[in-house]
Motif scaffolding. Sequence first.
Motif: not given
Ligand SMILES: [Zn+2]
Length: 135
Positions: A14-19, A33-38
Amino acid sequence: MGYGTVISRGLRLRCPRCGDGKMFAGSLSMHETCDVCHYKFERAPGYFLGSIYVNYGLTSILVVIGYFSLFLTGILPHSAMLWTLGAICVLVPLIFFRYARALWCGFDQYWDPVPEDDETNDHGNATSMSSKTTA
Ligand SMILES: [Zn+2]
């Protein structure tokens, strides 16, 4: 966010920033890029070269443990032990490839975080669409 969160997000890819956002689109292809937080996963050219250290470290630990376990128990002849440890050297980096990248990305975000509202260095480009890049 602590080490447990970093490792948990890394092992879940998972994304390291938003999870929440997924890092990988397939077995080898990775979202840019992350789909949630970009969050931009590859922070610089050659960024994921560092994940080799993670992969190499795990493989080395497993080979050392495997060698001493097999050597001290004597359950395999030396040639079979060599083939077994050789197989570990080849297979573990292939199997652990995605997790090494995710953990590398997570620990980098932990030690050198990119804030969610950072738009000055192209790490959080909210206007870009999530695309795939082949690893
Ligand atoms: Zn993210």
